[in-house]
Write a protein that holds these residues in place. Structure first.
Motif, short mmCIF file in Angstrom:
data_model
loop_
_atom_site.label_atom_id
_atom_site.label_comp_id
_atom_site.label_asym_id
_atom_site.label_seq_id
_atom_site.Cartn_x
_atom_site.Cartn_y
_atom_site.Cartn_z
N ALA A 131 -7.06 -0.68 0.08
CA ALA A 131 -6.85 -1.32 -0.17
C ALA A 131 -7.02 0.63 -1.74
O ALA A 131 -5.65 0.64 -1.95
N VAL A 132 -8.11 1.08 -1.56
CA VAL A 132 -8.22 2.33 -2.47
C VAL A 132 -7.32 3.37 -1.88
O VAL A 132 -6.34 4.61 -2.16
N ALA A 133 -6.91 3.37 0.34
CA ALA A 133 -5.90 3.72 0.61
C ALA A 133 -4.82 3.97 0.24
O ALA A 133 -3.99 5.05 -0.12
N LEU A 134 -4.20 2.59 -0.29
CA LEU A 134 -2.80 2.35 -0.29
C LEU A 134 -2.71 3.04 -2.24
O LEU A 134 -1.43 3.84 -2.12
N ALA A 135 -3.82 2.97 -2.94
CA ALA A 135 -3.71 3.65 -3.78
C ALA A 135 -3.99 5.32 -3.97
O ALA A 135 -2.55 5.71 -5.12
N ARG A 321 -21.05 1.74 5.22
CA ARG A 321 -21.69 1.60 4.80
C ARG A 321 -22.54 2.07 3.91
O ARG A 321 -22.82 0.95 3.10
N LEU A 322 -22.90 2.59 3.80
CA LEU A 322 -23.59 3.38 2.38
C LEU A 322 -22.78 3.42 1.31
O LEU A 322 -23.22 3.15 0.62
N ALA A 323 -21.37 3.68 1.75
CA ALA A 323 -20.43 3.46 0.54
C ALA A 323 -20.11 2.44 -0.10
O ALA A 323 -19.98 1.91 -1.36
N GLY A 324 -20.21 1.35 1.00
CA GLY A 324 -19.74 0.18 0.62
C GLY A 324 -20.97 -0.68 -0.55
O GLY A 324 -20.54 -1.10 -1.15
N ASP A 325 -22.32 -0.09 0.39
CA ASP A 325 -22.91 -0.84 -0.73
C ASP A 325 -23.29 0.16 -1.69
O ASP A 325 -23.63 -0.80 -3.09
N SER A 326 -23.06 1.09 -1.74
CA SER A 326 -22.70 1.64 -3.61
C SER A 326 -21.17 1.34 -4.61
O SER A 326 -22.07 1.61 -5.20
N GLY A 327 -20.67 0.37 -3.76
CA GLY A 327 -19.88 0.82 -4.58
C GLY A 327 -18.82 1.21 -5.14
O GLY A 327 -17.70 1.14 -5.82
N THR A 328 -18.89 2.77 -3.61
CA THR A 328 -17.28 2.82 -3.86
C THR A 328 -17.12 3.57 -2.50
O THR A 328 -18.03 4.68 -1.62
N PRO A 329 -15.88 2.70 -2.00
CA PRO A 329 -14.94 3.10 -1.55
C PRO A 329 -14.90 3.77 -0.42
O PRO A 329 -15.23 5.36 -1.06
N VAL A 330 -14.99 4.43 1.37
CA VAL A 330 -15.92 5.99 1.75
C VAL A 330 -14.23 6.23 1.54
O VAL A 330 -14.09 7.53 1.82
N ALA A 331 -13.32 5.26 1.04
CA ALA A 331 -11.90 5.09 1.13
C ALA A 331 -11.58 6.61 0.27
O ALA A 331 -10.29 7.05 -0.11
N ALA A 332 -12.29 6.55 -0.63
CA ALA A 332 -12.30 7.31 -1.87
C ALA A 332 -12.43 9.13 -2.11
O ALA A 332 -12.06 9.73 -3.15
N GLY A 333 -13.14 8.83 -1.22
CA GLY A 333 -13.83 10.06 -0.88
C GLY A 333 -12.86 10.80 -0.25
O GLY A 333 -11.50 10.98 0.16
N GLU A 334 -13.17 11.85 0.91
CA GLU A 334 -12.88 13.37 1.19
C GLU A 334 -12.45 13.88 2.72
O GLU A 334 -12.07 14.43 3.23
N GLY A 335 -13.75 12.51 2.81
CA GLY A 335 -14.33 13.39 4.42
C GLY A 335 -13.33 12.31 5.88
O GLY A 335 -12.02 11.82 5.55
N VAL A 336 -14.18 12.51 6.64
CA VAL A 336 -13.48 11.63 8.56
C VAL A 336 -12.96 10.04 7.51
O VAL A 336 -11.92 9.99 8.14
N MET A 337 -13.95 9.43 7.81
CA MET A 337 -13.31 8.13 7.42
C MET A 337 -11.91 8.05 6.20
O MET A 337 -11.13 7.44 6.53
N ALA A 338 -12.21 8.75 5.43
CA ALA A 338 -10.89 8.20 4.15
C ALA A 338 -9.53 8.62 5.07
O ALA A 338 -8.86 8.12 4.63
N GLN A 339 -9.69 9.66 5.84
CA GLN A 339 -8.67 10.25 7.23
C GLN A 339 -8.28 9.07 7.28
O GLN A 339 -6.60 8.81 7.95
N PHE A 340 -9.40 8.35 8.21
CA PHE A 340 -8.72 7.37 8.68
C PHE A 340 -7.86 5.87 8.11
O PHE A 340 -6.97 5.67 9.02
#
Length: 354
Positions: A131-135, A321-340
């Motif tokens: 959802a975040v990646a599509l936004a 996992r850490l991003a999900g627990d903290s309430g900021t999905p990893v897709a909201a960032g700029e790292g490798v997982m956000a690129q996936f």
């Protein structure tokens, strides 16, 4: 760095109410929305009479949020409990009501179900990040947490507070990371168990689709519960689903249940748009080696066998996992997982699926 809901809540905690407490501790903050550098929210007073006295607090709340870095505009509105503006009428445990038309909200172009045959494969994590990646790709996105027995999207998306209802009929959803959100988790205490029979689930699902002010959306993602039960059946037959995305891990025991999910969608005439292999591999942070903890390529082989696209293969990842627990999905960032996740979202957009 973009302003977060936590930043705004921390700023509002600085304002003390005349009779003690804050807007946050007294649960008076509603419909908090961050749209780029613009912030809006609703302050819900205990009664219309008290609301009339809270205009100075409303202005102070706007001012304190305006001081945050990255905020260029703030809009705060006042509302109140009481006959003039009652709370949402989502009856916990109510049965579905007869209706002639479909449950698809008028302003929503597409509804995509994110499904899995079994629990524990990371379906909700994929749903929130997708959802975040599509936004971030410029789409207007909604996310409905239909996993009513185990709603996890409020935590994963970092959203909290009871949704507002200005007229007592329409429910105003929450917003986070550019996504419009609704979950039964916003209406219950976090540790409260949902102990309902099937008709009660259908009543809640009907109201979360039909009463929520989803607005104009390119796509509404629905995070389904695991399995092939009442929620799936109702959504497929009543909500005009555009399609489903099935999430599975690579091992045989997960694929057994993923096949059942795909068979269900086929039986209910809902197209499966593709599969996502989650926890596909693990990259050792020390040696850089790639390890296939749950096997490898099982979902890709299944997709090829079924004639369906493999939308993506996602690694098992501590940052996710850490991003999900903290309430900021990893897709909201700029790292490798956000690129996936960005690549999966781009594929859905280019394919006309989102």
């Amino acid at each position: 760095m973009a302003t977060t809901q936590a930043d705004i809540q921390a700023a509002l905690e600085q304002l003390t109410l005349p009779d003690g407490g804050t807007l946050i501790s007294r649960d008076m903050l509603r419909a908090l929305r961050i749209d780029g550098d613009k912030v809006s929210f609703v302050i819900e007073a205990p009664s219309p009479e008290i609301a009339k006295l809270m205009e100075p607090l409303r202005r102070a709340a706007e001012a304190v949020v305006m001081e945050l870095d990255g905020v260029s505009a703030v809009s705060a509105a006042l509302t109140a409990h009481g006959p003039a503006a009652p709370a949402p009428s989502l009856k916990i445990g109510g049965h579905a009501k007869p209706q002639a038309g479909p449950m698809k909200p008028a302003g929503v172009k597409r509804i995509l179900a994110v499904a899995s045959g079994k629990g524990g494969v990371g379906k909700s994590t994929v749903a929130s990040n997708l959802a975040v990646a599509l936004a971030r790709k410029g789409r207007k996105v909604g996310l409905l947490d239909a996993d009513i027995y185990g709603p996890s999207q409020p935590r994963m998306m970092g959203a909290s507070g009871r949704p507002a209802s200005p007229d007592g009929k329409t429910i105003e959803p929450l917003h986070a990371h550019g996504v419009t959100l609704m979950s039964i988790g916003f209406l219950l205490e976090e540790d409260k168990a949902v102990i309902w029979r099937g008709p009660m689930l259908m009543g809640a699902l009907q109201q979360m689709l039909g009463q929520v002010n989803w607005g104009e959306l390119d796509v509404l993602l629905v995070d389904l519960p695991p399995g092939t039960g009442d929620v799936q059946l109702t959504l497929c037959t009543k909500a005009e689903l555009s399609g489903a995305i099935v999430v599975s891990t690579p091992q045989d025991v997960a694929l057994l249940d993923a096949r059942k999910a795909m068979d269900m969608f086929s039986t209910l005439k809902t197209p499966v748009l593709g599969l996502i292999e989650n926890m596909s591999f693990f990259t050792c942070p020390d040696c850089g080696g790639e390890h296939h903890i749950f096997g490898h390529g099982g979902v890709a082989a299944e997709a090829e066998k079924m004639g369906l696209p493999l939308l993506g293969a996602l690694p098992i990842d501590l940052e996710t996992r850490l991003a999900g627990d903290s309430g900021t999905p990893v897709a909201a960032g700029e790292g490798v997982m956000a690129q996936f996740y960005g690549r999966i979202a781009e594929g859905l957009v280019k394919g006309g699926m989102a």
